[in-house]
Scaffold this motif. Structure first.
Motif, PDB file in Angstrom:
ATOM      1  N   THR A 109       4.731  51.749  83.663  1.00  0.00           N
ATOM      2  CA  THR A 109       4.050  52.678  84.565  1.00  0.00           C
ATOM      3  C   THR A 109       4.709  52.592  85.947  1.00  0.00           C
ATOM      4  O   THR A 109       5.461  51.655  86.222  1.00  0.00           O
ATOM      5  N   PRO A 110       4.416  53.551  86.833  1.00  0.00           N
ATOM      6  CA  PRO A 110       5.021  53.504  88.172  1.00  0.00           C
ATOM      7  C   PRO A 110       4.625  52.274  88.991  1.00  0.00           C
ATOM      8  O   PRO A 110       5.232  52.002  90.027  1.00  0.00           O
ATOM      9  N   ASP A 113       8.442  48.194  89.277  1.00  0.00           N
ATOM     10  CA  ASP A 113       9.707  48.701  89.802  1.00  0.00           C
ATOM     11  C   ASP A 113      10.792  47.659  89.548  1.00  0.00           C
ATOM     12  O   ASP A 113      10.656  46.509  89.943  1.00  0.00           O
ATOM     13  N   LYS A 124      14.103  56.999  84.798  1.00  0.00           N
ATOM     14  CA  LYS A 124      13.619  58.365  84.609  1.00  0.00           C
ATOM     15  C   LYS A 124      12.113  58.316  84.739  1.00  0.00           C
ATOM     16  O   LYS A 124      11.450  57.534  84.059  1.00  0.00           O
ATOM     17  N   ASN A 125      11.594  59.147  85.620  1.00  0.00           N
ATOM     18  CA  ASN A 125      10.163  59.140  85.894  1.00  0.00           C
ATOM     19  C   ASN A 125       9.508  60.379  85.287  1.00  0.00           C
ATOM     20  O   ASN A 125       9.905  61.500  85.588  1.00  0.00           O
ATOM     21  N   TYR A 126       8.532  60.153  84.434  1.00  0.00           N
ATOM     22  CA  TYR A 126       7.789  61.254  83.830  1.00  0.00           C
ATOM     23  C   TYR A 126       6.327  61.197  84.270  1.00  0.00           C
ATOM     24  O   TYR A 126       5.422  61.316  83.454  1.00  0.00           O
ATOM     25  N   VAL A 130       7.408  55.683  83.152  1.00  0.00           N
ATOM     26  CA  VAL A 130       8.744  55.511  83.729  1.00  0.00           C
ATOM     27  C   VAL A 130       9.606  54.773  82.710  1.00  0.00           C
ATOM     28  O   VAL A 130       9.137  53.841  82.055  1.00  0.00           O
ATOM     29  N   SER A 132      12.984  52.581  82.659  1.00  0.00           N
ATOM     30  CA  SER A 132      14.039  51.913  83.436  1.00  0.00           C
ATOM     31  C   SER A 132      15.155  51.516  82.480  1.00  0.00           C
ATOM     32  O   SER A 132      14.896  50.982  81.401  1.00  0.00           O
TER      33      SER A 132
END
Length: 138
Positions: A109-110, A113, A124-126, A130, A132
């Motif tokens: 998830t966002p 990081d 790539k963020n959807y 996410v 990575s």
């Protein structure tokens, strides 16, 4: 010789079926749940890929620690509530699970990081999901 893949949280097996459809030759899938594994076995047989798919019933971190193989492509889509999610990219590289030039994709998830990880290449963020990407240098 086709690529070898590892799916660390197998779930329904959908990632491995997708990889098979794209020509993966040897696939390993790690899953803990017995019922889920029965479903994967049945589906793999229906798809005619049971010979290419090795199913390991067990806990992911234990598997990673004991694993002596290397893979071209590793995918991890852990449960979002998994507390040790940050350990996954660390262990992949600590235990040398990727072949040189290999790619590791972590779904998260966002909230997490990984851009500071030394092997991080892109993400790539959807929205709520996410991906990575990490790589093992040649």
């Amino acid at each position: 010789e086709g690529i070898s893949t590892l799916d660390l949280f197998g779930g329904t097996g959908s990632i491995s079926y997708e990889l098979a459809s794209r020509g993966a030759a040897e696939m390993t899938l790690v899953e803990q749940d017995h019922v889920t594994i029965q479903f994967i076995k049945k589906t793999a047989k229906e798809l005619g890929i049971e010979d290419q798919l090795r199913i390991v019933r067990g806990e992911v971190f234990r598997f990673m620690k004991q694993c002596r193989e290397q893979y071209d492509f590793i995918f991890a889509g852990p449960p979002y509530a998994l507390r040790q999610i940050d350990d996954i990219p660390l262990r992949v590289f600590e235990f040398g699970l990727l072949k040189p030039g290999g790619i590791f994709v972590l779904e998260h998830t966002p909230r997490n990081d990984y851009q500071r990880h030394p092997h991080f290449t892109r993400m790539k963020n959807y929205g709520t999901t996410v991906f990575s990407f990490f790589t093992q240098p040649e």
